[in-house]
Write an enzyme that holds these catalytic residues in place. Sequence first.
Site, PDB file in Angstrom:
ATOM      1  N   LYS A  22     -45.700 -23.995 -29.436  1.00 16.10           N
ATOM      2  CA  LYS A  22     -44.746 -23.675 -30.513  1.00 16.10           C
ATOM      3  C   LYS A  22     -43.533 -22.963 -29.919  1.00 16.10           C
ATOM      4  O   LYS A  22     -42.389 -23.310 -30.217  1.00 16.10           O
ATOM      5  CB  LYS A  22     -45.400 -22.758 -31.536  1.00 16.10           C
ATOM      6  CG  LYS A  22     -44.423 -22.101 -32.498  1.00 16.10           C
ATOM      7  CD  LYS A  22     -45.089 -21.210 -33.521  1.00 16.10           C
ATOM      8  CE  LYS A  22     -45.308 -19.823 -33.033  1.00 16.10           C
ATOM      9  NZ  LYS A  22     -44.163 -18.895 -33.077  1.00 16.10           N
ATOM     10  N   ASN A  23     -43.775 -21.990 -29.047  1.00 16.88           N
ATOM     11  CA  ASN A  23     -42.677 -21.145 -28.571  1.00 16.88           C
ATOM     12  C   ASN A  23     -41.827 -21.768 -27.479  1.00 16.88           C
ATOM     13  O   ASN A  23     -40.837 -21.185 -27.046  1.00 16.88           O
ATOM     14  CB  ASN A  23     -43.224 -19.778 -28.140  1.00 16.88           C
ATOM     15  CG  ASN A  23     -43.673 -18.967 -29.347  1.00 16.88           C
ATOM     16  OD1 ASN A  23     -43.411 -19.335 -30.490  1.00 16.88           O
ATOM     17  ND2 ASN A  23     -44.385 -17.890 -29.092  1.00 16.88           N
ATOM     18  N   CYS A 117     -39.625  -8.974 -39.969  1.00 14.02           N
ATOM     19  CA  CYS A 117     -40.830  -9.655 -40.456  1.00 14.02           C
ATOM     20  C   CYS A 117     -41.960  -8.622 -40.394  1.00 14.02           C
ATOM     21  O   CYS A 117     -41.741  -7.453 -40.106  1.00 14.02           O
ATOM     22  CB  CYS A 117     -41.145 -10.881 -39.602  1.00 14.02           C
ATOM     23  SG  CYS A 117     -41.723 -10.456 -37.962  1.00 14.02           S
ATOM     24  N   ARG A 122     -37.186  -6.724 -35.693  1.00 16.12           N
ATOM     25  CA  ARG A 122     -36.746  -7.935 -34.983  1.00 16.12           C
ATOM     26  C   ARG A 122     -35.207  -8.033 -34.885  1.00 16.12           C
ATOM     27  O   ARG A 122     -34.594  -8.959 -35.353  1.00 16.12           O
ATOM     28  CB  ARG A 122     -37.299  -9.185 -35.677  1.00 16.12           C
ATOM     29  CG  ARG A 122     -38.782  -9.203 -35.911  1.00 16.12           C
ATOM     30  CD  ARG A 122     -39.641  -9.227 -34.676  1.00 16.12           C
ATOM     31  NE  ARG A 122     -39.557 -10.436 -33.910  1.00 16.12           N
ATOM     32  CZ  ARG A 122     -40.263 -11.553 -34.131  1.00 16.12           C
ATOM     33  NH1 ARG A 122     -41.051 -11.595 -35.154  1.00 16.12           N
ATOM     34  NH2 ARG A 122     -40.140 -12.607 -33.355  1.00 16.12           N
ATOM     35  N   ASP A 307     -48.688 -11.663 -27.974  1.00 16.62           N
ATOM     36  CA  ASP A 307     -49.196 -12.685 -28.907  1.00 16.62           C
ATOM     37  C   ASP A 307     -50.701 -12.881 -28.797  1.00 16.62           C
ATOM     38  O   ASP A 307     -51.277 -13.625 -29.580  1.00 16.62           O
ATOM     39  CB  ASP A 307     -48.488 -14.031 -28.670  1.00 16.62           C
ATOM     40  CG  ASP A 307     -47.031 -13.965 -29.055  1.00 16.62           C
ATOM     41  OD1 ASP A 307     -46.286 -14.897 -28.713  1.00 16.62           O
ATOM     42  OD2 ASP A 307     -46.634 -12.970 -29.679  1.00 16.62           O
ATOM     43  N   ARG A 399     -48.243 -21.917 -39.310  1.00 20.87           N
ATOM     44  CA  ARG A 399     -46.988 -21.880 -38.553  1.00 20.87           C
ATOM     45  C   ARG A 399     -47.255 -22.008 -37.059  1.00 20.87           C
ATOM     46  O   ARG A 399     -46.366 -22.383 -36.302  1.00 20.87           O
ATOM     47  CB  ARG A 399     -46.262 -20.549 -38.808  1.00 20.87           C
ATOM     48  CG  ARG A 399     -45.839 -20.348 -40.247  1.00 20.87           C
ATOM     49  CD  ARG A 399     -44.983 -19.130 -40.388  1.00 20.87           C
ATOM     50  NE  ARG A 399     -43.910 -19.120 -39.402  1.00 20.87           N
ATOM     51  CZ  ARG A 399     -43.150 -18.065 -39.154  1.00 20.87           C
ATOM     52  NH1 ARG A 399     -43.367 -16.937 -39.800  1.00 20.87           N
ATOM     53  NH2 ARG A 399     -42.188 -18.111 -38.280  1.00 20.87           N
TER      54      ARG A 399
HETATM   55  C1  EPZ Z   1     -40.608 -14.417 -28.929  1.00 20.90           C
HETATM   56  O1  EPZ Z   1     -40.051 -13.695 -30.009  1.00 20.90           O
HETATM   57  C2  EPZ Z   1     -41.788 -15.193 -29.506  1.00 20.90           C
HETATM   58  N1  EPZ Z   1     -41.306 -16.119 -30.528  1.00 20.90           N
HETATM   59  C3  EPZ Z   1     -42.788 -14.222 -30.111  1.00 20.90           C
HETATM   60  O2  EPZ Z   1     -43.898 -14.982 -30.570  1.00 20.90           O
HETATM   61  C4  EPZ Z   1     -43.267 -13.265 -29.016  1.00 20.90           C
HETATM   62  O3  EPZ Z   1     -44.156 -12.318 -29.589  1.00 20.90           O
HETATM   63  C5  EPZ Z   1     -42.057 -12.544 -28.414  1.00 20.90           C
HETATM   64  O4  EPZ Z   1     -41.106 -13.515 -27.914  1.00 20.90           O
HETATM   65  C6  EPZ Z   1     -42.451 -11.643 -27.241  1.00 20.90           C
HETATM   66  O5  EPZ Z   1     -43.101 -12.394 -26.267  1.00 20.90           O
HETATM   67  C7  EPZ Z   1     -40.775 -17.297 -30.135  1.00 20.90           C
HETATM   68  O6  EPZ Z   1     -40.681 -17.597 -28.963  1.00 20.90           O
HETATM   69  C8  EPZ Z   1     -40.309 -18.234 -31.231  1.00 20.90           C
HETATM   70  P1  EPZ Z   1     -38.235 -10.718 -28.056  1.00 20.90           P
HETATM   71  P2  EPZ Z   1     -38.620 -12.928 -29.808  1.00 20.90           P
HETATM   72  O7  EPZ Z   1     -36.789 -10.956 -28.316  1.00 20.90           O
HETATM   73  O8  EPZ Z   1     -37.768 -13.735 -28.918  1.00 20.90           O
HETATM   74  C9  EPZ Z   1     -36.703  -6.433 -29.287  1.00 20.90           C
HETATM   75  C10 EPZ Z   1     -45.569 -15.629 -32.072  1.00 20.90           C
HETATM   76  O9  EPZ Z   1     -46.523 -15.014 -32.567  1.00 20.90           O
HETATM   77  N2  EPZ Z   1     -35.379  -7.059 -29.410  1.00 20.90           N
HETATM   78  O10 EPZ Z   1     -38.780 -10.960 -26.687  1.00 20.90           O
HETATM   79  O11 EPZ Z   1     -38.119 -12.580 -31.161  1.00 20.90           O
HETATM   80  C11 EPZ Z   1     -37.684  -6.935 -30.337  1.00 20.90           C
HETATM   81  O12 EPZ Z   1     -37.545  -6.208 -31.549  1.00 20.90           O
HETATM   82  C12 EPZ Z   1     -44.216 -14.965 -31.978  1.00 20.90           C
HETATM   83  O13 EPZ Z   1     -45.633 -16.802 -31.610  1.00 20.90           O
HETATM   84  C13 EPZ Z   1     -34.270  -6.238 -29.602  1.00 20.90           C
HETATM   85  O14 EPZ Z   1     -34.382  -5.017 -29.700  1.00 20.90           O
HETATM   86  O15 EPZ Z   1     -39.093 -11.609 -29.075  1.00 20.90           O
HETATM   87  C14 EPZ Z   1     -39.011  -6.682 -29.680  1.00 20.90           C
HETATM   88  O16 EPZ Z   1     -39.374  -5.332 -29.868  1.00 20.90           O
HETATM   89  C15 EPZ Z   1     -44.205 -13.585 -32.599  1.00 20.90           C
HETATM   90  N3  EPZ Z   1     -33.037  -6.816 -29.709  1.00 20.90           N
HETATM   91  C16 EPZ Z   1     -38.729  -6.932 -28.190  1.00 20.90           C
HETATM   92  O17 EPZ Z   1     -37.301  -6.835 -28.052  1.00 20.90           O
HETATM   93  C17 EPZ Z   1     -32.852  -8.167 -29.601  1.00 20.90           C
HETATM   94  O18 EPZ Z   1     -31.700  -8.636 -29.685  1.00 20.90           O
HETATM   95  C18 EPZ Z   1     -39.160  -8.294 -27.683  1.00 20.90           C
HETATM   96  O19 EPZ Z   1     -38.607  -9.254 -28.571  1.00 20.90           O
HETATM   97  C19 EPZ Z   1     -33.999  -8.983 -29.405  1.00 20.90           C
HETATM   98  C20 EPZ Z   1     -35.240  -8.410 -29.300  1.00 20.90           C
END
Ligand code: EPZ
Length: 420
Positions: A22-23, A117, A122, A307, A399
């Site tokens: 998915k990711n 969410c 996020r 995850d 999802r």
């Molecule tokens: C991706 O989400 C994945 N989703 C998530 O999987 C996964 O948990 C996450 O990466 C971490 O590995 C997809 O790939 C579609 P991040 P993403 O940006 O990109 C903070 C699942 O269950 N952050 O790496 O949204 C954020 O709040 C899903 O399959 C900022 O502060 O995750 C978090 O604390 C859930 N500012 C941390 O960074 C930003 O601009 C990591 O988030 C972006 C992120």
Amino acid sequence: MNKLLVHGGTRLRGEIWASGSKNSSLPILAAVLLCDGTVTISNLPVLEDVITFKELLAALGVKVIAYDGGNLEVDPRCANSLTAPYELVRKMRASILVLGPMLTRYGQANVSFPGGCAIGSRPVDLHLRGMEAMGAKIEISDGYIRATCSNRLIGTRIALSSVSVGATENLMMAAVLADGTTILENAAREPEILDLANCLNRWGARISGAGTNRIIIEGVDKILGGGFEVMSDRIETGTYLAAAVATRGKMKISRTDPTILDAVLKKLAETGARIKFGNDWIEIDAENRRPRSVNVHTAPYPGFPTDMQAQLTAVNSIAEGIGIVEETIFENRLMQVQELNRMGANIAIAGNSAVVTGVDRLKGARVMASDLRASASLVIAGLVADGETLVEEIYHIDRGYEGIEEKLCSLGAKIKRVNQ
Ligand code: EPZ
């Protein structure tokens, strides 16, 4: 039907195959917008999020030539809208990934601001600041991110202040058609980012260093698209392996990649399970023994994936001993705990950690899924609990887990989708 009824007490045994990731699918679907030619993507998982992303591409005017669930052929040259609408972004936060491709291809993009969410706020500040560094003008108005750039984005060095999978993917895609070279420092290293880079390079991009914390993208004038097969889903794989450990079963998962699951396989071996693997399969055997508790500390790849945190919390809930699960990535990703405790688990929360004292047995109950991976942990708990567990709000599961009840039934589980 929106509930899963699980009858616990069966040891999972047998063989399944992993679906496409998915990711990895979602950013690759966003990358379609960069292409000046038709695109065919294969090994897509049949998931709500993939279907929603296809709807988003269609809403942007991309022509869907063919779609059979696993394979999608599209022509992005027909794209005629620059707005990713609220009703689709609200359903799927990953819609933010169209911002970079649209901005760099068309010089403009309007994307509904993705809200938080269940697992956290996020934010997308890293995405937006990076695009501003490349010359974009970003405004937030009427709940939309409105991004423009006068001519082309300009390649530059971007040092990400914290590791972000989505920001790395969005900025990498934005840089593909930028004028000049972009260097992403402190880039995320997840395998899905390497899969996206491999896909973009196949389509004509010039990216090096993906999978490391320093990615270099040489901007090109256009990329022509083509074909690509999405990698296997490492989190789906890990989820079923965890279910095998919890139910003291034996399972083989094929069409998967053991080399991108080191931290998870190491942790599952610590429970006492025996693990063997080949180049595209993993076999786990809990030898009908109760798992030992393990400590989990989530971290960016190659650390233990956030995850998989909820699934290991479920394993710890019936394991021998005390396991401490520390969630360091998201601020609110321990919501499965209260539902597991309603099933008789003994879990205390201290800050962003769950202290899990293993109990001999769980008791089936009506439980509520709150997010994708928490839902999976409740299904795992239901598989080992005495009696029946009714998992509600399972649209979360749909999802991220293709055919979950079919795959579990093929492993001997007593699980079915109901309305009650
Ligand atoms: C991706 O989400 C994945 N989703 C998530 O999987 C996964 O948990 C996450 O990466 C971490 O590995 C997809 O790939 C579609 P991040 P993403 O940006 O990109 C903070 C699942 O269950 N952050 O790496 O949204 C954020 O709040 C899903 O399959 C900022 O502060 O995750 C978090 O604390 C859930 N500012 C941390 O960074 C930003 O601009 C990591 O988030 C972006 C992120």
